[in-house]
Each structure stands twice: as C-alpha cells, then as structure tokens.
Write an enzyme that holds these catalytic residues in place. Sequence first.
Site, PDB file in Angstrom:
ATOM      1  N   GLY A  46       0.828  -1.317  -0.058  1.00 17.25           N
ATOM      2  CA  GLY A  46       0.005  -0.005  -0.027  1.00 17.25           C
ATOM      3  C   GLY A  46       0.747   1.043   0.078  1.00 17.25           C
ATOM      4  N   GLN A  51       3.185   9.994   0.862  1.00 12.15           N
ATOM      5  CA  GLN A  51       4.703   9.086   0.906  1.00 12.15           C
ATOM      6  C   GLN A  51       5.372   9.454  -0.466  1.00 12.15           C
ATOM      7  OE1 GLN A  51       2.478   5.427   1.989  1.00 12.15           O
ATOM      8  NE2 GLN A  51       4.420   5.261   3.162  1.00 12.15           N
ATOM      9  N   CYS A  96       5.933  -0.220   7.363  1.00 12.48           N
ATOM     10  CA  CYS A  96       5.528   1.008   6.386  1.00 12.48           C
ATOM     11  C   CYS A  96       6.728   1.517   5.784  1.00 12.48           C
ATOM     12  CB  CYS A  96       4.946   2.378   7.458  1.00 12.48           C
ATOM     13  SG  CYS A  96       4.769   3.762   6.595  1.00 12.48           S
ATOM     14  N   LEU A  97       6.357   1.742   4.387  1.00 12.64           N
ATOM     15  CA  LEU A  97       7.612   1.926   3.614  1.00 12.64           C
ATOM     16  C   LEU A  97       8.248   3.375   4.163  1.00 12.64           C
ATOM     17  CD1 LEU A  97       6.229   1.283   0.290  1.00 12.64           C
ATOM     18  CD2 LEU A  97       7.926  -0.183   1.610  1.00 12.64           C
ATOM     19  N   HIS A 138      -4.595   1.603   7.407  1.00 13.18           N
ATOM     20  CA  HIS A 138      -3.296   2.227   7.329  1.00 13.18           C
ATOM     21  C   HIS A 138      -2.673   3.319   6.443  1.00 13.18           C
ATOM     22  CE1 HIS A 138       1.352   1.666   7.803  1.00 13.18           C
ATOM     23  NE2 HIS A 138       1.543   2.443   6.688  1.00 13.18           N
ATOM     24  N   GLU A 139      -3.345   3.188   5.210  1.00 13.98           N
ATOM     25  CA  GLU A 139      -3.212   3.990   4.266  1.00 13.98           C
ATOM     26  C   GLU A 139      -4.014   5.244   4.485  1.00 13.98           C
ATOM     27  OE1 GLU A 139      -0.616   3.762   2.482  1.00 13.98           O
ATOM     28  OE2 GLU A 139      -0.411   1.544   3.089  1.00 13.98           O
ATOM     29  N   HIS A 142      -2.366   7.728   6.644  1.00 10.03           N
ATOM     30  CA  HIS A 142      -1.432   8.651   6.113  1.00 10.03           C
ATOM     31  C   HIS A 142      -2.117   9.751   5.474  1.00 10.03           C
ATOM     32  CE1 HIS A 142       2.302   6.493   6.127  1.00 10.03           C
ATOM     33  NE2 HIS A 142       1.926   5.462   5.639  1.00 10.03           N
TER      34      HIS A 142
HETATM   35 ZN    ZN Z   1       2.624   3.581   5.754  1.00 15.72          ZN
END
Ligand code: ZN
Length: 181
Positions: A46, A51, A96-97, A138-139, A142
């Site tokens: 995701g 991001q 998380c990236l 989660h997304e 963000h």
């Molecule tokens: Zn993340």
Amino acid sequence: MSIIPITVYGDSILRKKTEKVKYVDDELIQNIRDMFQTMRNANGIGLAANQVGLDKSVFVIDLQEVEGYEKFKPVVMINPIIVLESDEIVTIEEGCLSLPNLRADVDRPASVKVKYLSTDEQEEIIEADELFARVILHEYDHLIGKMIPDRVNENIKKKLQKQLHDISDRKVEIDYPITEK
Ligand code: ZN
C-alpha cells in the site's frame, strides 16, 4: 513511469492532512502510475500520495504478492472516507515504507466500510476485512497525517523512539530510494 523517493518519518508532508482531489486528470493518472511503480519497487502492498511527496487524498493498494491474495485486483482510492468501523479490534504487526525496518503491533478495527472515488470518477462503497481492511486503515491514516507511532500505546512508542530518530536521520539500510533530509 518513474520511481519516486519515498518520504520518511520526519518529513513534514507526512504529518499534514492531504488535500481532496478535485478532478481526475491526466496528471493524477500519471501520479497513480508512479505510485504503483514506486510501491512495487519497494515491495510494499500500500502507498499513500504523501509518501511520494504529493499533497493529494489518494492511495493505492496491491495485495497480489501476498499468499492467498493472488487474484486480488489492485485498488486506487481517491478521497476515501471511512464510513463504518467494526467494534471488533484486532492486533496485527505492521510495517510502513516511510518507517524503514520498523515493525510494531497496532490495534485497529477488524473490518471497515469505505467510500471513495475510482479513477473513472465513480463513487464506490466497499466493505473490507482482514488484510485488506488493515491496509485501507493504514493508508487512510497517512492521508490524515497519522502514522504507526500515533496508533501504539506509550510503552511501545517509547521503545520505538531511537529507531524513529535513526529513520529521520536516514541512518537506515534499505534497498529503495527515500527522500534526502
Ligand atoms: Zn505506511
């Protein structure tokens, strides 16, 4: 298409609520392509627009690399709104990236109903559970400027402090591009 350096903990754009998308135009479609490419290059499932440094309320999800989700179609959610969350809460370890190499147990609703625009500007409402619900939540976080450390208890948060400092100082070893400090 291009791979964009991913923003990491400490980058201010990750802490700000993203702007609603007004039109699905060619630029947005290009952004979405770049997001998919950037996410896949980093082996993510995701990715939210902020991001990759974009102040837009959009995220992409692709679970096809996950066992059991091979037939799951990649999803783009524009201007998503969480309509309903289950009372049932589950604890799942997340990464998380934008938080390279960090893992933490996070409590979130087990299932969720979400309303969003598709890339052809159709309003969609879907219900999701298990991993799909987890990634949506989660997304979505963000897009409202929240990240994993905001969703864990104080004890866990304390334990993450050093790692969070290292991430914002770019003292991390990863194999995908991130922003410079
Ligand atoms: Zn993340």
